[in-house]
Write an enzyme that holds these catalytic residues in place. Sequence first.
Site, PDB file in Angstrom:
ATOM      1  N   GLU A  78      -4.520  -7.930   5.046  1.00 16.86           N
ATOM      2  CA  GLU A  78      -3.534  -7.640   5.049  1.00 16.86           C
ATOM      3  C   GLU A  78      -2.608  -8.559   4.129  1.00 16.86           C
ATOM      4  O   GLU A  78      -1.615  -7.890   3.192  1.00 16.86           O
ATOM      5  CB  GLU A  78      -2.415  -7.306   6.314  1.00 16.86           C
ATOM      6  CG  GLU A  78      -3.366  -6.241   6.971  1.00 16.86           C
ATOM      7  CD  GLU A  78      -3.649  -4.871   6.240  1.00 16.86           C
ATOM      8  OE1 GLU A  78      -3.217  -4.695   5.609  1.00 16.86           O
ATOM      9  OE2 GLU A  78      -4.776  -4.255   6.640  1.00 16.86           O
ATOM     10  N   GLN A 136       0.753  -1.364  -0.004  1.00 13.24           N
ATOM     11  CA  GLN A 136      -0.027  -0.142  -0.033  1.00 13.24           C
ATOM     12  C   GLN A 136       0.881   1.368  -0.187  1.00 13.24           C
ATOM     13  O   GLN A 136       0.349   2.532  -0.226  1.00 13.24           O
ATOM     14  CB  GLN A 136      -0.934  -0.031   1.290  1.00 13.24           C
ATOM     15  CG  GLN A 136      -1.936  -1.112   0.988  1.00 13.24           C
ATOM     16  CD  GLN A 136      -2.853  -1.094   2.654  1.00 13.24           C
ATOM     17  OE1 GLN A 136      -2.558  -1.881   3.333  1.00 13.24           O
ATOM     18  NE2 GLN A 136      -3.891  -0.389   2.401  1.00 13.24           N
ATOM     19  N   LEU A 182      -7.244   1.603   3.784  1.00 10.79           N
ATOM     20  CA  LEU A 182      -6.732   2.964   3.687  1.00 10.79           C
ATOM     21  C   LEU A 182      -6.660   3.036   1.976  1.00 10.79           C
ATOM     22  O   LEU A 182      -6.498   4.217   1.743  1.00 10.79           O
ATOM     23  CB  LEU A 182      -5.550   3.240   4.453  1.00 10.79           C
ATOM     24  CG  LEU A 182      -5.708   2.973   6.124  1.00 10.79           C
ATOM     25  CD1 LEU A 182      -4.463   3.273   6.471  1.00 10.79           C
ATOM     26  CD2 LEU A 182      -6.277   4.201   6.426  1.00 10.79           C
TER      27      LEU A 182
END
Length: 174
Positions: free
Chosen positions: A144, A61, A102
């Site tokens: 994740e 990310q 996010l």
Amino acid sequence: MEISDSDKLNSKVLPILVHPHPNLRMVALPVEEFNSDLRQLALNLLHTMYEEGGIGLAATQVNVQLRILVIDLNGSWKAPQVFVNPVLKYTDGSQTLEEGCLSVPDYYDEVERPSHVKVTAYDVYGNEFEKEATGLEASCIQHEIDHLNGKLFVDYLSRLKQIRVRQKLRKARS
Ligand code: NI
């Protein structure tokens, strides 16, 4: 890992890639060198996650293609956990929890995943450990690990919802 006050001061907030950035689709490479750069990356990932109010963040990310992720379900610098080269060894059960990301700002939806996982991983010094997780922590770790494989939580949604998410993000940018 032990984190001192100076570690916190010397870590920084990195820019986060936003869906549909193509690099979010890259498969991250295994970490081979457990050096001070890796430890600094872990600290920067943690700092970035706290700053942005997330409970998990993967290196993908922040446009770093290495297999490292961080999580903390308890808030800023409360219970940081770092997983290097994580591997899902065992999954069981099923749960449906609301997730956000996010890299997919301001969008939340339910995702069904195994409710119980066992993961092996390394710490930033190269020591292997095993982690067992349930509930929110289990979903968070799986979310994740997906990032490290180029996968986003919106991929689990219907085609129609996926199109709507992309339209919404495009509109938010323009
Ligand atoms: Ni995410």
